[in-house]
Every structure is written in C-alpha cells, then in structure tokens.
Design a protein around this motif. Structure first.
Motif, PDB file in Angstrom:
ATOM      1  N   TYR A   1       0.172  -5.030  -1.237  1.00  0.00           N
ATOM      2  CA  TYR A   1      -0.146  -4.095  -0.706  1.00  0.00           C
ATOM      3  C   TYR A   1       1.301  -3.534   0.514  1.00  0.00           C
ATOM      4  CZ  TYR A   1      -4.999  -3.038  -1.863  1.00  0.00           C
ATOM      5  OH  TYR A   1      -6.025  -2.691  -2.634  1.00  0.00           O
ATOM      6  N   GLU A   2       1.691  -2.120   0.592  1.00  0.00           N
ATOM      7  CA  GLU A   2       2.546  -1.563   1.294  1.00  0.00           C
ATOM      8  C   GLU A   2       1.893  -0.603   2.070  1.00  0.00           C
ATOM      9  OE1 GLU A   2       6.354  -1.045  -0.592  1.00  0.00           O
ATOM     10  OE2 GLU A   2       5.570  -2.069  -2.399  1.00  0.00           O
ATOM     11  N   ASN A   3       2.178  -0.700   3.501  1.00  0.00           N
ATOM     12  CA  ASN A   3       1.484   0.583   4.028  1.00  0.00           C
ATOM     13  C   ASN A   3       2.415   1.113   5.026  1.00  0.00           C
ATOM     14  OD1 ASN A   3       1.268  -2.640   5.689  1.00  0.00           O
ATOM     15  ND2 ASN A   3       1.182  -0.926   7.243  1.00  0.00           N
TER      16      ASN A   3
ATOM     17  N   ARG B   1      -1.096   4.031   2.061  1.00  0.00           N
ATOM     18  CA  ARG B   1      -0.590   2.952   1.772  1.00  0.00           C
ATOM     19  C   ARG B   1      -0.517   2.942   0.170  1.00  0.00           C
ATOM     20  NH1 ARG B   1      -4.886   2.235   4.388  1.00  0.00           N
ATOM     21  NH2 ARG B   1      -3.941   1.105   5.858  1.00  0.00           N
TER      22      ARG B   1
ATOM     23  N   ASN C   1      -3.762  -5.761   6.205  1.00  0.00           N
ATOM     24  CA  ASN C   1      -3.071  -4.939   5.584  1.00  0.00           C
ATOM     25  C   ASN C   1      -2.770  -5.590   4.004  1.00  0.00           C
ATOM     26  OD1 ASN C   1      -2.244  -3.033   6.951  1.00  0.00           O
ATOM     27  ND2 ASN C   1      -0.858  -4.372   8.287  1.00  0.00           N
ATOM     28  N   THR C   2      -3.103  -7.058   3.965  1.00  0.00           N
ATOM     29  CA  THR C   2      -2.771  -7.664   2.498  1.00  0.00           C
ATOM     30  C   THR C   2      -4.014  -7.649   1.710  1.00  0.00           C
ATOM     31  OG1 THR C   2      -3.680  -9.742   3.727  1.00  0.00           O
ATOM     32  CG2 THR C   2      -1.209  -9.366   3.737  1.00  0.00           C
TER      33      THR C   2
ATOM     34  N   GLY D   1       6.451   0.760   3.325  1.00  0.00           N
ATOM     35  CA  GLY D   1       7.093  -0.446   2.983  1.00  0.00           C
ATOM     36  C   GLY D   1       8.621  -0.200   3.420  1.00  0.00           C
TER      37      GLY D   1
END
Length: 613
Positions: A98-100, A325, A111-112, A429
């Motif tokens: 994941y990227e937010n 995200r 977040n992960t 990200g």
C-alpha cells in the motif's frame, strides 16, 4: 361516382428481404407493390388513403423488434473491494503493498493493511506527450426561444456528447438536465449573438442525473459532438476551456476491456424475457479461444472476470475511489497468490412481477464460503463494517450509446456514472505531484451491485441462541493472519453470513407500451406531390398521418380516410401508375424501427366516370 380500392401489402413485395448484404434487404415498413395492369387516374378523380394497418411492436406485449443485427460493445472497468482479505492464508502474506497520500493520517487498520471497505479501481499509467488537453469547462449552445418558450414542456433534456478521450477512445457523456436548470445557467455570448450554458465541475450538482468527470483529458482536438438528436433547443458544444498537458505527465487511466457481441435481428420481435436471456448469454459466454483465462498468463482476456496475474503487468495499480491511497499486488513470481476479480455474473432479467421492467441482478463477484454467497461482518480496529462483495465491474462506455435506455429502459445517466473526475495536486508514495489519479463514486442499485445488506444480514443463522445474540465470531490468527503474522492488528474479526439476495439495478420504465412517437407518417412515392412541413422535416411524399392506437393484438390502424391527404386530378391527361413504393415513418421522419413486417395500406380512387373503372 364509383370507387376503386388498391391494396398495398408488405407481403406482396416482389423483392423479398434478404439475410445477406444489408444494402439489399429492406426494413419492416418499407415495401413496393407492382401491378400487372396499370392503374388509371382521370380528370376529376380523387385519390386518398382509405385504411392503414400497422403491426406495431410496442403494443401491450412489449415485443422488442430488431430490423437488423445489433452489434453491441460494453466497455467495462474493474475494481476490488478492500474488505480485509489479505493475509488470511499464509501464502498471501505481504501480497499487497500500500501507498497513501504523504502526510495523511493512517486509517484504523494502519497504512500497511487499512481495511477500508472501499472500492479500489484497477488503472494503468500513460505518459502525456504534450499535445493532450485538460478540459475544465464546455459551453453548449442553446436556443433561448426554446428555453423560455412554450414548446419545451415538462420533459428533461438528455444530451449525449461524445469526445475523443486522451487514450484515443471515443467516450460519451451521459447526463440529464432540467429546463429550470438550463434557464438558470443560460447566458449570452455577446460577440457571437447567441445563448449558451456552461458546464464545469461546479455545475455537476445541478444535473438531474449523471455527472461529467471534469476535468476531461482529451486528444489535441476533443471533437465534441452532441449525438442525442434532441429537439429541446440544445445545439451541441461550440466552445470549451482547456489547457495543454505538460510533456511527461504520468496519468493513471482506468483500465477497461471491450465486451463485444451481436444480437441477431428479429423482425417478428423478441419477447422481453427472450431479449434479456440473449443479452445475459452474450455478455457472459466463455469459449475455448484466446480469450479463455490463463491463470499464469498476462494477455488481458476480454471478459467480465479477470485475474491478478493477467492484469498485473504494464504498471497496473489499484486506486481507491477517493484517490487517497493505492496498492500493487505481488503476484508476479508468486503464482499461488493469483486470484480472480471482476464479475462472474451479469444476469439481465425481465421482471413482470415488478411492473414489466428489466433488472441487472449482478455486476460483482460475491464472497463465498462453503459454496454459499454471503457477507462478512468485520472490524478494522476502529469501526465495524459489512463487506458484501469481493470485487466487481462497472460500465465505462457502451455502443450504441443508447443501448440500455432504448432496449432495457435503464438510464445511461445513472448506469454510466462511476468516474467523477480526477486529482493532480497530491503526492501518493514516491510519485511526483502532478501525477493524475481518477476519482469514482459507486452507488449500489445505480451503477454497481452487491449482496443485499439488511437487518436479516446480521443474524447468524448457525446459532440457536437468538434470545441472547452473541458477538461476531472472531477469526483466529491461524485462519486470518495479518501483515507481519501472529496477532498484529488483533482487532480484526469476522463472521460470514450467507446472503443470496443482491442489491440490483432496476429499469426506470416499463418495457411494454412505451410510446416514443404520437403518430406515424405514410410516405407513398406517387407521381403527385403533397407538401408536408414540420419543424424537423420537409417531405413531399407524405400521403397520410396515422395516430397511434393499440388494440389487443398490437395493431395501429386508421380507417375511412382518417388522417389522409386527398388528391384530385385536374389534368386532361390521365395518370398511370404501375408501381408504388411505401415507407412507414415515425413522427421525426425516420423509418419506423418498432414495427413488424406485416403492414398494409389501402388506397381509394373515387371515379367521376364509372365507365373508366
């Protein structure tokens, strides 16, 4: 005075309709009759239509007529529901990265492994070359006399504006706007001397239905065209506001596939149930060809259902509907992590019990347990939620552009409304600010489907203790591992409950008895000329007008000269007729598309001299 009756019957056409070249075959309501003995009209004789019998397909039975084969193309996009599925088996651990948005607060799940229950749309990147346009507003010319006059009554306007998308695909903007809104938005272009309305992101809330996903990213020439054939005063896009996109801009575009099929012509008509079954079969059929899924391949099957492995190439990412995200999958080199996503069903069903409407019952892939469809009651450490599907598809475009509204009475303004716009002022990200991310809005029952979520959903049928309901059954770590394994994110729990009912998409109107026109025009190619004028057409071959009236067999008829335009021959030279061509037109002057191939027109000649019969 005596009369002579002439029968012009479609079944007597000497050139039968063919199944070959479409330029040779004729459509229903278009026929010729030749006479072995010429018909003579002398001075003083009068000619008129005596009776007309039209086999009208839009009668009480709701029959759907196809004069010719109907090619259809559905452009569909794919999404995955972030329902908390990752790492529930050890092989899937770390299967998503994941990227937010940089600096944004972490969701309750972290977040992960956020577990947001949101729709993540599959997209692929393109790179702008510096000629594409970013259109922030369009201006539609609109006649003020129509907007403030009496000709526009209570109906809403439904423009269908096509444009050349940045990917080179022609897309359609479907929306509905009321007369009052047009009045409020109407302004004058002083230099050009006409009136127009401007639509932009700030006017989307003024639309009755649908939305325009501003800004529009287009080719250098957007080539806006209004193909709606509206008679409410709108005359298409004449101007727009745009800037040129910088060379090198990265743009994530929703990845779509074209589902193409052909519905065979049927001039006798399909019943609504037959038509729905054909559409269902055509959209979901699977055969042994190059489009068959290769679970370890990456060739992009043109199907409603795809796999992570197929779509995982070419920089594909999954972006949440609000562009907060995204995630990528770690499938390449890990074939055991591959899985389906999209929709495994697309049933189009005619519901006579719901007033004679079509219903799209499913456009999603359900969650399954022990062969049962169902929902999951979940908690991500911050709030409870109900996950009612694994993934699904949405309609991005359709050809013909009015396929759903014309044949299924499902409004494209509602159905094709998922993409709402885009953002380019955020950093997700390590990607640069200026990268373009699309945004979406999914509403089940309008542009998406899912398992029904109701009071009955939360009752666990496997328990007897209804008098003392227990908490949701927690999934132990061994069966529902989280990122990092063990009990990290220990707040995650789940309870699967079987649920067979779906939140469906129901048509807005009945299939049967939907009048599109108040009358038919009867065109006969006589060597005499009438003069029929309307605001939309001018035709010197119209010999009669037939109002639409239904009997139990679905026929429309006019008798005893009703609606006929009479002709009296005043020349000393007789008129001879050896062949007559007939076309039955709708009120707009186009060949009627909703009639069957069994129509008859009777002409009557009133002879002044009975010896000339």
């Amino acid at each position: 005075m005596t009369s002579k009756i002439i029968e012009l019957k479609e079944a007597y056409d000497p050139d039968p309709k063919t199944d070959g070249d479409a330029t040779i075959g004729k459509s229903s309501g278009e026929f010729s009759n030749r006479f072995t003995e010429k018909i003579r009209i002398d001075k003083g004789d009068s000619l008129r239509i005596k009776s007309v019998f039209i086999n009208d397909a839009t009668g009480p039975d709701g029959t759907i007529i196809l004069q010719d084969d109907l090619p259809v193309t559905l452009s569909v996009g794919y999404y995955i529901r972030d329902w908390g599925s990752y790492d529930f088996q050890e092989i899937y651990e770390n299967g998503r990265a994941y990227e937010n948005i940089v600096g944004a607060a972490a969701p309750p799940g972290g977040n992960t492994a956020p577990r947001t229950n949101k729709h993540f749309v599959f997209c692929r990147p393109i790179t702008h070359v510096g000629t594409e346009k970013k259109v922030s507003a369009i201006r539609i010319r609109w006649r003020r006399s129509m907007v403030f006059g009496g000709d526009w009554l209570g109906q809403n306007a439904k423009p269908e504006i096509t444009y050349e998308h940045v990917t080179g695909v022609t897309k359609v903007l479907n929306f509905t706007i009321t007369k009052r809104t047009v009045q409020d938005l109407l302004q004058k272009d002083v230099q050009r001397g006409f009136y127009y309305i401007e639509l932009n992101a700030g006017t989307n809330h003024r639309l009755k239905k649908g939305n325009i996903p501003f800004p529009l990213y287009t080719q250098n020439d957007p080539n806006f065209q209004d193909i709606a054939n509206s008679v409410l005063g709108n005359e298409g896009v004449y101007d727009y506001t745009a800037t040129v996109q910088p060379n090198g801009t990265e743009h994530f575009v929703p990845h779509t596939q074209d589902i193409t099929f052909t519905i065979p012509k049927n001039r006798d008509g399909y019943s609504p149930a037959q038509f729905g079954q054909i559409v269902t079969d055509k959209i979901t059929e699977l055969s042994d060809n190059t489009d068959t899924h290769q679970m370890t391949g990456s060739h992009d099957s043109n199907l409603l259902l795809t796999t992570l492995g197929e779509e995982g190439t070419a920089g594909g990412v999954y972006i949440d509907s609000d562009a907060e995200r995204l995630f990528t999958t770690n499938v390449t080199g890990n074939a055991g992590r591959n899985s389906f996503f999209g929709a495994n069903q697309f049933p189009v069903v005619y519901r006579d019990d719901l007033g004679g409407k079509f219903e799209i019952q499913s456009m999603h892939l359900p969650l399954y347990s022990d062969g049962q469809e169902g929902v999951l009651l979940l908690n991500n450490g911050g709030f409870n939620y109900i996950a009612n599907k694994h993934s699904g598809i949405y309609i991005d475009n359709v050809t013909p552009s009015n396929f759903f509204s014309q044949y299924l009475k499902i409004d494209e303004s509602d159905l094709i409304s998922c993409e709402t716009g885009s953002v380019d002022n955020i950093r997700i990200g390590a990607r640069a600010i200026g990268t373009i991310y699309p945004t979406f809005s999914f509403t089940e029952g309008k542009n998406a489907t899912g398992q029904l979520v109701a009071l009955d959903t939360i009752v666990n049928k496997e328990q007897f203790g209804f008098e003392k309901p227990g908490a949701f059954v927690g999934m132990v770590a061994a069966n529902f591992e989280t990122t990092g394994g063990g009990t990290a994110n220990a707040g995650v729990s789940a309870s699967f409950i079987a649920e067979q009912q779906h939140t469906t998409i129901l048509g807005t109107g009945q299939v049967a008895s939907q009048l599109q026109d108040p009358y038919y025009q009867i065109e006969i190619d006589l060597p005499i000329r009438a003069d029929f004028n309307s605001s939309g057409s001018h035709n010197k071959k119209i010999q009669g007008i037939v109002g639409r009236y239904y009997n139990t067999n679905g026929y429309t008829q006019a008798t005893e000269g009703e609606g006929s335009l009479s002709y009296i021959h005043d020349s000393d030279e007789p008129l001879y007729i050896s062949e007559l061509n007939v076309r039955i037109l709708d009120s707009k002057g186009d060949l009627a598309s909703d009639i069957k191939p069994d129509n008859t027109v009777f002409l009557e000649i009133l002879k002044q001299d009975p010896n000339q019969i």
